[in-house]
Write a protein that holds these residues in place. Sequence first.
Motif, mmCIF file in Angstrom:
data_model
loop_
_atom_site.group_PDB
_atom_site.id
_atom_site.type_symbol
_atom_site.label_atom_id
_atom_site.label_comp_id
_atom_site.label_asym_id
_atom_site.label_seq_id
_atom_site.Cartn_x
_atom_site.Cartn_y
_atom_site.Cartn_z
ATOM 1 N N MET A 273 49.877 83.750 1.485
ATOM 2 C CA MET A 273 51.125 83.501 2.206
ATOM 3 C C MET A 273 51.037 82.128 2.865
ATOM 4 O O MET A 273 49.956 81.705 3.296
ATOM 5 C CB MET A 273 51.368 84.589 3.247
ATOM 6 N N HIS A 274 52.183 81.445 2.972
ATOM 7 C CA HIS A 274 52.163 80.057 3.415
ATOM 8 C C HIS A 274 53.345 79.736 4.333
ATOM 9 O O HIS A 274 54.496 80.053 4.002
ATOM 10 C CB HIS A 274 52.193 79.133 2.202
ATOM 11 N N LEU A 275 53.050 79.111 5.457
ATOM 12 C CA LEU A 275 54.097 78.623 6.345
ATOM 13 C C LEU A 275 54.506 77.240 5.866
ATOM 14 O O LEU A 275 53.678 76.332 5.764
ATOM 15 C CB LEU A 275 53.585 78.551 7.790
ATOM 16 N N THR A 276 55.773 77.064 5.544
ATOM 17 C CA THR A 276 56.278 75.779 5.075
ATOM 18 C C THR A 276 57.510 75.389 5.887
ATOM 19 O O THR A 276 58.136 76.225 6.534
ATOM 20 C CB THR A 276 56.655 75.818 3.578
ATOM 21 N N THR A 277 57.864 74.114 5.827
ATOM 22 C CA THR A 277 59.042 73.647 6.562
ATOM 23 C C THR A 277 60.184 73.246 5.625
ATOM 24 O O THR A 277 61.181 72.683 6.067
ATOM 25 C CB THR A 277 58.681 72.451 7.466
ATOM 26 N N PHE A 278 60.041 73.561 4.349
ATOM 27 C CA PHE A 278 61.076 73.239 3.363
ATOM 28 C C PHE A 278 61.009 74.293 2.271
ATOM 29 O O PHE A 278 59.916 74.745 1.910
ATOM 30 C CB PHE A 278 60.833 71.839 2.785
ATOM 31 N N ALA A 279 62.165 74.714 1.766
ATOM 32 C CA ALA A 279 62.206 75.746 0.729
ATOM 33 C C ALA A 279 62.960 75.242 -0.499
ATOM 34 O O ALA A 279 64.086 75.667 -0.780
ATOM 35 C CB ALA A 279 62.861 77.012 1.278
ATOM 36 N N PRO A 280 62.363 74.331 -1.260
ATOM 37 C CA PRO A 280 63.062 73.752 -2.421
ATOM 38 C C PRO A 280 63.362 74.762 -3.517
ATOM 39 O O PRO A 280 64.220 74.520 -4.355
ATOM 40 C CB PRO A 280 62.087 72.674 -2.907
#
Length: 387
Positions: A273-280
Amino acid sequence: MKRAHGLITGAALAAAMSTALATGAAAQTIKIGVNEPLTGPFAASGTYVVNGAKIAADEINAKGGLLGRKIELVIEDNKSNPTEAAAVAEKLITGDKVPVIMGAWGSSLTLAVMPKLMEYKVPMVVETSSSSKITTSGNSYIFRISPPSSVEATEFKSIMPSLGIKKADFLVINNDWGRGSAEDFGKIMKAQNIQVGLVEIMDQAAQDMSAQLAKIKATDSDTIMVTTAVEQLTLVLKQAAALGITKRIVTTGGSQNPDQLIEQAGAAANGSMHLTTFAPWYPDKTPNPAATKYFLGEWKKRGYAIAGATESFRGYDGIRTIANAIQRAGKAEPAAITDALWTTDFPGLNGQIKFQKQGPTGKESGQSMPNLYLIKIENEKIILSGS
């Protein structure tokens, strides 16, 4: 003799005219310094950011530039090294005469640059670095568009109950980014009565993390919080799978490039699982779908792998933030750009870019508050939490 003297004079005049023309041409551009790791352990991430920055510059220039002039990115390689990052900043400011910089990807790199910004009174838009110290140490020339680890941890607080975390170990890169992440997430977890177990560190150039992972495997934790760049994270996932570790792996920092993990780690990435700041992968669920689709279209048109989109967008937004400030300032001068950055308020790809004050009174830095997403890799596909 007179004829020879005339030839020398003519040559000197021609050289002077050439220099003047070159100087005049340079004066027709607005320079923006870009201080990123293009070689060394963080090279892939730095290159993604630079390519995103180039898309922004081309877009701005195609629309006529700023203040009647084209913008020119002066791109320098900080070699993933703090000493080099500081030297690059000095070169950009004193040699290239840039009035503003974007950089410097890693927290240790950015922290090394910060004294130069204060010395020369030149602002920098920080596109990636997540150490909380960057905006709390008292540097009024810092404007960060990525979330510090403290903000990430606070946002993660609302997600933790759904994951059922009881105890977490940490495996983090041995720099300000990694250690700061372990501290910030650890505080939030303890406040929620979640136990914090081992905090293992790994040097940024390390290739073998099996010793740290073996220690973590032997604990009674259910979750491993990992903070590092995508290249090292790929190795961590592969080595964890080889050791038979079945604990949940959650990564922080927004530099994981999940598509790249699927490509390089394969099945070893499943379940992570990964925390990201963009969901392309879900453009219609981003704050600015039209801008997201334009950016992704340009990214693909240039033949870049989609894996880089989760980082490259920060270079794109970083340059757009600087351009927005220059346009409103009405001149490309450090003091005017600094003032204009404080009144920034426009839609970035991951939320409104607007700076709040952080740090000691009178020496505050600017911090924008972007959106945060939790994604999971299942069967080598990316699933957005809540989708």
